[in-house]
Design a protein around this motif. Sequence first.
Motif, short mmCIF file in Angstrom:
data_model
loop_
_atom_site.label_atom_id
_atom_site.label_comp_id
_atom_site.label_asym_id
_atom_site.label_seq_id
_atom_site.Cartn_x
_atom_site.Cartn_y
_atom_site.Cartn_z
N ALA A 131 41.59 28.23 -91.46
CA ALA A 131 41.39 29.59 -91.53
C ALA A 131 41.27 29.96 -89.99
O ALA A 131 40.05 30.29 -89.15
N TYR A 132 42.48 30.72 -89.65
CA TYR A 132 42.58 31.11 -88.32
C TYR A 132 41.96 32.39 -87.90
O TYR A 132 41.91 33.23 -88.73
N SER A 133 41.23 32.27 -86.72
CA SER A 133 40.78 33.78 -86.38
C SER A 133 40.74 33.72 -84.74
O SER A 133 41.35 32.50 -84.16
N PHE A 134 40.41 34.54 -84.00
CA PHE A 134 40.48 34.75 -82.51
C PHE A 134 39.17 35.13 -81.99
O PHE A 134 38.35 35.69 -82.65
N MET A 135 39.17 34.35 -80.93
CA MET A 135 37.78 34.75 -79.99
C MET A 135 38.42 35.97 -78.93
O MET A 135 39.33 35.64 -78.27
N ILE A 136 37.66 36.97 -78.46
CA ILE A 136 38.06 37.70 -77.48
C ILE A 136 36.87 37.74 -76.58
O ILE A 136 35.80 37.98 -76.91
N ARG A 137 37.30 37.57 -75.30
CA ARG A 137 36.26 37.51 -74.24
C ARG A 137 36.60 39.13 -73.22
O ARG A 137 37.69 39.25 -72.95
N VAL A 138 35.23 39.80 -73.06
CA VAL A 138 35.39 40.83 -72.32
C VAL A 138 35.24 40.69 -70.72
O VAL A 138 34.57 39.79 -70.11
N ARG A 139 36.18 41.26 -70.04
CA ARG A 139 35.66 41.19 -68.41
C ARG A 139 34.84 42.23 -68.11
O ARG A 139 35.07 43.39 -68.15
N MET A 140 33.91 41.81 -67.39
CA MET A 140 32.84 42.57 -67.05
C MET A 140 32.18 42.23 -65.94
O MET A 140 30.93 41.56 -65.90
N PRO A 141 32.65 42.57 -64.70
CA PRO A 141 32.27 41.85 -63.44
C PRO A 141 30.60 41.86 -63.30
O PRO A 141 30.09 43.19 -63.31
N GLY A 142 29.89 41.04 -62.93
CA GLY A 142 28.37 41.29 -62.46
C GLY A 142 27.48 41.27 -63.83
O GLY A 142 26.32 41.28 -63.66
N VAL A 149 33.89 37.73 -62.59
CA VAL A 149 33.28 37.44 -61.42
C VAL A 149 31.90 37.63 -61.53
O VAL A 149 31.19 38.90 -62.00
N MET A 150 31.01 36.74 -61.34
CA MET A 150 29.52 36.87 -61.63
C MET A 150 28.73 37.25 -60.31
O MET A 150 29.26 37.21 -59.39
N CYS A 151 27.50 37.88 -60.63
CA CYS A 151 26.77 38.39 -59.75
C CYS A 151 25.27 38.19 -59.93
O CYS A 151 24.80 38.70 -61.23
N HIS A 152 24.50 37.78 -59.21
CA HIS A 152 22.97 37.81 -59.47
C HIS A 152 22.48 39.22 -59.99
O HIS A 152 22.70 40.29 -59.25
N PRO A 153 21.73 39.44 -61.21
CA PRO A 153 21.33 40.62 -61.55
C PRO A 153 20.16 41.18 -60.53
O PRO A 153 20.23 42.47 -60.27
N GLY A 174 19.01 53.92 -68.43
CA GLY A 174 19.35 52.96 -67.62
C GLY A 174 20.84 52.17 -67.79
O GLY A 174 21.74 52.75 -68.22
N GLU A 175 20.58 51.05 -67.51
CA GLU A 175 21.77 50.18 -67.95
C GLU A 175 21.37 48.72 -68.30
O GLU A 175 20.06 48.42 -68.58
N ILE A 176 22.30 47.92 -68.97
CA ILE A 176 22.02 46.49 -69.43
C ILE A 176 22.82 45.62 -68.78
O ILE A 176 23.90 46.03 -68.47
N ARG A 177 22.01 44.66 -68.30
CA ARG A 177 22.83 43.53 -67.76
C ARG A 177 22.55 41.98 -68.44
O ARG A 177 21.49 41.86 -69.00
N LEU A 178 23.95 41.43 -68.40
CA LEU A 178 23.85 40.04 -68.86
C LEU A 178 23.35 39.18 -67.78
O LEU A 178 24.04 39.05 -66.74
N THR A 179 22.64 38.15 -68.02
CA THR A 179 22.20 37.37 -67.00
C THR A 179 22.99 35.75 -67.14
O THR A 179 23.71 35.60 -68.18
N PRO A 180 23.34 35.00 -66.02
CA PRO A 180 24.13 33.92 -66.32
C PRO A 180 23.38 32.95 -67.00
O PRO A 180 24.04 31.82 -67.37
N ASN A 181 22.14 33.22 -67.59
CA ASN A 181 21.54 32.06 -68.34
C ASN A 181 21.67 32.82 -69.93
O ASN A 181 20.61 32.18 -70.97
#
Length: 570
Positions: free
Chosen positions: A73-84, A150-154, A386-393
Amino acid sequence: MRDEKPSTEGLHPNERLKADSDYLRGTIEQGLADPITGAIAESDTQLLKFHGSYMQDDRDLRDERRRQKLEPAYSFMIRVRMPGGVCTPEQWLALDRLASQYANGTLRLTTRQTFQFHGILKGDLKPTIQGINASLLDTIAACGDVNRNVMCHPNPDRSEIHRQTYDWARRISEHLLPNTRAYHEIWLDGERVAGTPGTDSEPLYGPTYLPRKFKIAMAVPPSNDVDVYAHDLGFIAIVEDGELRGFNVTVGGGMGMTHGEPATFPRLADVLGFCAPERAVEVAEQVLAVQRDNGDRVDRKHARLKYTIEDMGPAAFREAVEARLGWALEQARPFHFEDNDDRYGWHQGEDGNWHATLFIENGRIKDSADYPLMTGLREVARNLSGEIRLTPNQNVILSNIPDAERPLVEDLLREHGLDRALGGHSGMRLGSMACVAFPTCGLAMAESERYLPELIGALEATLEEVGLREDTIRVRMTGCPNGCARPYLGEIGLVGKALGRYNLYLGAGYAGQRLNRLYRENITTDQILEEVPPIIRHYAEEREPGEPFGDFVIRKEYVREVKAGRAFHD
């Protein structure tokens, strides 16, 4: 010249594949158009990674489909590039719609501050990527042998320092993007600039790109939530008198290894030196270039920058970087990390705006019967200025909320039961992290995301018993040894070996500054619950004031301290 096609004789097959791919085009377009199968050719699955996607299949269904003589049952994962990890509410809503329309109805927050979609069928790959692009995001280089997200501390409390550091993260990300037009042609219906193969140019990467993936993180002390030492390249912000003076540069971190192969190991980065902010992009390019030209292209298990530095030595590596720069890095400046976790709940920034950090267990955004998490966050996004930030955790920060808007956000969180995400869980659960593993990851050997909440629940009984419910003991779990959830930086690390079996590691540093070490090998889930609770009880009885769990297990000689990655298996 970087674009001269090199000889790939004697190198790993992936090197020839990249060299012959016509700058990452391969036959991806033809594979997408084939209606006979839900898969694409094996060679194209490797190239697809550079475009931000992996082909997967539902491993829960493998045996049954095999019995029915059906393809997986093939499918695909897609990952977004979103610096920081920063996005607008409008972008959040766009990705939410794509998850419902084309994916499995959930969003996955990664340990690298971005989004993943799972369960996308081949015919929906192109419209999904086009939808991401329409939101002014993309998936370029989210995977593959290139620089990743590229990751960045929120850092929501220190708004100005975060803004500057985040700005440099974005600049580095844009500067290190591949130059090929393949992404635009295949996914966005862009016309080829020139009509014959080989007319693209990759002045930074060349036609074979990097030997392996390359990861960058930017940390702002005293928080090390990005786990800067776990990355190929790191920048540690040096703040003096309230001003960003520059960055300490770290090189040679990496988490992946292979079971049973002691030549592979996790490694923490070395501090290379200091540079001014305006030189960070140049440093990033030249560190990447040294790895490009010196990394192992024969053995992919030995191809990450950490092994290049092990082979060359840190001093020789620094000399090679400085020779390309044409100037010398300064001596590293003092800094101090206190922890690598998130601060949950409401916090006010120096500019007066509010930030609310929400716990998202293992990063999975979905609705359940008693917890409409996806719906609640959708409603918040619709009303957020405002904005939404994803954390490294794998958590979410609702950021830059004005005073006047906070009551509305609080009401929406309460209405959907999301106020519990502001805290209220045990310290161990809040500090836990897991990779996806089954059913979609093809590398998984054991459960991770689906099992860790159950394991934490079982251990919480012991925490309650000994009065440690509020104490953070970091548990990190992966379904294989590749290290996506950075398990070798867990005070308790669990790494899958087979279905229902794990290696148990203990003793990582509370601020991500020390690796853990193997304590028990190939144990069952029942044995985990026999081994860990007595150590927790011992910790409750004999810990010193302020002593983290990882330090305690070393002091009490459950494991010896790991002082270098090459000694990880000793």
